[in-house]
Design a protein around this motif. Structure first.
Motif, mmCIF file in Angstrom:
data_model
loop_
_atom_site.group_PDB
_atom_site.id
_atom_site.type_symbol
_atom_site.label_atom_id
_atom_site.label_comp_id
_atom_site.label_asym_id
_atom_site.label_seq_id
_atom_site.Cartn_x
_atom_site.Cartn_y
_atom_site.Cartn_z
ATOM 1 N N PRO A 33 0.825 -1.277 0.077
ATOM 2 C CA PRO A 33 -0.030 0.022 0.173
ATOM 3 C C PRO A 33 1.042 1.452 -0.051
ATOM 4 O O PRO A 33 0.337 2.503 -0.352
ATOM 5 C CB PRO A 33 -0.951 -0.043 1.297
ATOM 6 C CG PRO A 33 -0.777 -1.738 1.718
ATOM 7 C CD PRO A 33 0.425 -2.174 1.237
ATOM 8 N N ARG A 34 2.229 1.014 0.374
ATOM 9 C CA ARG A 34 2.861 2.433 0.251
ATOM 10 C C ARG A 34 4.052 2.379 -0.988
ATOM 11 O O ARG A 34 3.868 2.775 -1.900
ATOM 12 C CB ARG A 34 3.771 2.395 1.627
ATOM 13 C CG ARG A 34 4.398 3.719 1.914
ATOM 14 C CD ARG A 34 5.848 4.081 1.330
ATOM 15 N NE ARG A 34 6.718 2.923 1.745
ATOM 16 C CZ ARG A 34 7.929 2.686 1.143
ATOM 17 N NH1 ARG A 34 8.158 3.450 0.075
ATOM 18 N NH2 ARG A 34 8.561 1.692 1.492
ATOM 19 N N ASP A 35 4.901 1.363 -0.612
ATOM 20 C CA ASP A 35 6.126 1.222 -1.731
ATOM 21 C C ASP A 35 5.212 0.889 -3.018
ATOM 22 O O ASP A 35 6.024 1.455 -4.135
ATOM 23 C CB ASP A 35 7.238 0.216 -1.029
ATOM 24 C CG ASP A 35 8.492 0.462 -2.007
ATOM 25 O OD1 ASP A 35 8.609 1.220 -2.728
ATOM 26 O OD2 ASP A 35 9.436 -0.274 -1.150
ATOM 27 N N GLY A 36 4.524 -0.035 -2.986
ATOM 28 C CA GLY A 36 3.641 -0.637 -4.286
ATOM 29 C C GLY A 36 3.208 0.533 -5.015
ATOM 30 O O GLY A 36 3.343 1.218 -5.934
ATOM 31 N N GLY A 38 8.911 -3.318 -8.832
ATOM 32 C CA GLY A 38 8.231 -3.795 -7.665
ATOM 33 C C GLY A 38 9.359 -4.533 -6.759
ATOM 34 O O GLY A 38 10.238 -5.077 -7.082
ATOM 35 N N ASN A 39 8.616 -4.557 -5.459
ATOM 36 C CA ASN A 39 9.250 -5.212 -4.525
ATOM 37 C C ASN A 39 9.077 -6.709 -4.625
ATOM 38 O O ASN A 39 8.223 -7.227 -5.522
ATOM 39 C CB ASN A 39 8.521 -4.992 -3.111
ATOM 40 C CG ASN A 39 8.587 -3.727 -2.470
ATOM 41 O OD1 ASN A 39 7.914 -2.611 -3.285
ATOM 42 N ND2 ASN A 39 9.636 -3.329 -1.783
ATOM 43 N N LEU A 40 9.649 -7.678 -3.892
ATOM 44 C CA LEU A 40 9.653 -8.869 -3.922
ATOM 45 C C LEU A 40 8.266 -9.146 -3.531
ATOM 46 O O LEU A 40 7.605 -8.229 -2.631
ATOM 47 C CB LEU A 40 10.435 -9.659 -2.747
ATOM 48 C CG LEU A 40 10.148 -11.286 -2.490
ATOM 49 C CD1 LEU A 40 10.231 -11.984 -3.603
ATOM 50 C CD2 LEU A 40 11.038 -11.458 -1.320
ATOM 51 N N MET A 62 15.195 -7.208 5.585
ATOM 52 C CA MET A 62 15.760 -7.257 4.258
ATOM 53 C C MET A 62 14.710 -6.584 3.385
ATOM 54 O O MET A 62 13.406 -7.090 3.598
ATOM 55 C CB MET A 62 16.303 -8.606 3.746
ATOM 56 C CG MET A 62 17.539 -8.864 4.439
ATOM 57 S SD MET A 62 19.063 -7.590 4.019
ATOM 58 C CE MET A 62 19.707 -7.423 5.550
ATOM 59 N N HIS A 63 14.842 -5.763 2.373
ATOM 60 C CA HIS A 63 13.918 -5.123 1.768
ATOM 61 C C HIS A 63 14.592 -5.217 0.209
ATOM 62 O O HIS A 63 14.960 -4.238 -0.183
ATOM 63 C CB HIS A 63 13.767 -3.623 2.235
ATOM 64 C CG HIS A 63 12.885 -2.814 1.446
ATOM 65 N ND1 HIS A 63 11.521 -2.264 1.797
ATOM 66 C CD2 HIS A 63 12.888 -2.218 -0.119
ATOM 67 C CE1 HIS A 63 11.102 -1.604 0.925
ATOM 68 N NE2 HIS A 63 11.779 -1.493 -0.049
ATOM 69 N N PHE A 64 13.971 -6.271 -0.522
ATOM 70 C CA PHE A 64 14.518 -6.619 -1.841
ATOM 71 C C PHE A 64 13.392 -6.163 -2.766
ATOM 72 O O PHE A 64 12.280 -6.550 -2.786
ATOM 73 C CB PHE A 64 14.804 -8.092 -1.840
ATOM 74 C CG PHE A 64 15.978 -8.642 -1.044
ATOM 75 C CD1 PHE A 64 17.197 -7.875 -1.239
ATOM 76 C CD2 PHE A 64 15.954 -9.732 -0.170
ATOM 77 C CE1 PHE A 64 18.215 -8.434 -0.257
ATOM 78 C CE2 PHE A 64 16.872 -9.930 0.439
ATOM 79 C CZ PHE A 64 18.014 -9.268 0.527
ATOM 80 N N HIS A 65 13.909 -5.422 -3.873
ATOM 81 C CA HIS A 65 13.067 -5.191 -5.044
ATOM 82 C C HIS A 65 13.673 -6.214 -6.140
ATOM 83 O O HIS A 65 14.833 -6.715 -6.022
ATOM 84 C CB HIS A 65 13.404 -3.865 -5.499
ATOM 85 C CG HIS A 65 12.657 -2.710 -4.780
ATOM 86 N ND1 HIS A 65 11.295 -2.307 -5.154
ATOM 87 C CD2 HIS A 65 12.971 -2.166 -3.370
ATOM 88 C CE1 HIS A 65 10.799 -1.422 -4.455
ATOM 89 N NE2 HIS A 65 11.791 -1.323 -3.202
ATOM 90 N N ASP A 66 12.829 -6.769 -6.775
ATOM 91 C CA ASP A 66 12.855 -7.745 -7.733
ATOM 92 C C ASP A 66 12.960 -7.460 -9.192
ATOM 93 O O ASP A 66 12.995 -8.181 -10.174
ATOM 94 C CB ASP A 66 11.779 -8.891 -7.735
ATOM 95 C CG ASP A 66 12.135 -10.164 -8.116
ATOM 96 O OD1 ASP A 66 13.308 -10.431 -7.961
ATOM 97 O OD2 ASP A 66 11.091 -11.115 -8.378
HETATM 98 MG MG MG Z 1 11.376 0.228 -1.485
#
Ligand code: MG
Ligand code: HMG
Length: 312
Positions: free
Chosen positions: A15-18, A249-251, A207-211
């Motif tokens: 809802p935020r990073d997305g 996008g994030n994982l 951990m905050h992974f983007h894919d």
């Molecule tokens: Mg991010």
């Protein structure tokens, strides 16, 4: 593979990073339904929005309305991003209990994202964190560009450690180490985590992974091997940072939960309900959600909501 982690905490950032990176405006009531469905799916931490400048990130302009309308599940934490004192004041006014502050391991990205160097960001955040603590708020910290910067290239792990330690020093309970542009690879991830663990316990790291390059699940496994048990993810793989060119996008939370389930690592999340949550927001986007598990479900006969809210 021998793992010590038996429960993984997932921080849902869809809802935020997305949504912050979507071209289309998502109606406030859809955001509220989406967050409510994420809580129903068992997510215990859901980033509900951002009290950032609406001129910089217009997609988050309705955060106060979203926050006030979401039914607050007592077992769920709903943090919001706060970039400065003005953001904190807006968060306090909205009745927020938990905030996230965000800086980076590279100055150029930080200037583009929050118009502050790393040092300036700490001058800015020190009084914000002190006030938030005095108000009894929980504070999470983010370190962006921990595995590479879109402007500066390679980022030294020592810098990631320095910035993480400074965030903990000003009162963050946890630091989320971000691969903002999804360039990290497993050996590199283990190198950075190895450096961090010399000073910071695994229990205070996420951990905050983007894919972006398809390495997020492999990086997650690499982090699990190092004893990390908290991961940020966004349902359906929504996401990206508007100030990181090419960031995607994030994982995807579904992909993460699917893998963890198969490894016997508890998450408390119901995959079918999670798919339902993603399918609430999916019809409002101008592109398909990239999450692999979700796409596999969509191709098969699992329920997917339509734009009218009907479940087919
Ligand atoms: Mg991010
Ligand atoms: P600035 O332009 O330097 O700020 O932006 P300013 O203090 O000069 O203020 C400019 C105007 O914004 C003023 O309005 C302020 O009142 C207003 P005016 O007088 O011109 O009408 N303003 C605000 N309005 C509402 N809420 C506020 C606020 N602050 C100032 N909090 C600022 C500096 C930090 C505000 C800006 O750069 C900003 O909001 N940046 C946020 C960018 C952002 O949200 N990026 C995405 C999130 S980070 C991310 O995605 C990475 C992460 O996922 C981890 C990873 O993947 O690595 C977390």
């Amino acid at each position: 593979m021998r793992l010590t982690v038996t429960f993984a905490k997932i921080v849902e950032v869809g809802p935020r990073d997305g949504l912050q990176n979507e071209r289309v405006t998502i109606p406030t009531e859809v955001k509220i339904a989406y967050i409510t469905a994420l809580a129903d799916a068992g997510l215990q931490v859901i980033e509900a929005g951002a009290f950032v400048s609406p001129r910089w990130v217009p997609q988050m302009a309705d955060t106060a309305a979203v926050y006030s309308e979401i039914p607050k599940d007592p077992g769920v934490e709903y943090p919001v991003l706060v970039p400065n004192m003005k953001g904190l004041e807006r968060a306090i006014e909205a009745g927020v209990k938990s905030i996230a502050i965000f800086t980076a391991a590279s100055d150029t990205f930080n200037k583009r994202n929050i118009n502050m160097t790393i040092d300036e960001s700490f001058e800015n955040y020190a009084p914000v964190a002190a006030r938030a603590r005095a108000e009894g708020l929980r504070i999470r910290g983010y370190v962006s560009t921990s595995f590479g910067c879109p402007y500066e290239g390679e980022v030294p792990p020592e810098k990631v450690l320095e910035v993480s330690a400074r965030l903990l020093d000003i009162g963050c309970y946890e630091v989320s180490v971000g691969d903002t542009i999804g360039v990290g690879t497993p050996m590199q991830v283990q190198g950075v985590i190895g450096m961090l663990l010399q000073v910071i316990p695994a229990s205070r790291l996420a951990m905050h992974f983007h894919d972006t390059r398809g390495t997020a699940l492999a990086n997650t496994l690499a982090a699990l091997e190092m004893g990390i048990a908290t991961f940020d993810a966004s349902s359906g793989g929504l996401g990206g940072c508007p100030y990181a060119p090419g960031a995607s996008g994030n994982l995807a939370t579904e992909d993460l939960v699917y893998m963890l389930d198969s490894m016997g690592i508890e998450t408390g999340i119901d995959l079918k309900r999670l798919v339902k949550a993603s399918s609430i927001v999916a019809p409002y986007l101008d592109h398909p959600l990239p999450g692999r598990y979700l796409q596999a479900c969509t191709r098969s006969a699992l329920p997917v909501a339509t734009r009218t809210g009907a479940v087919q």
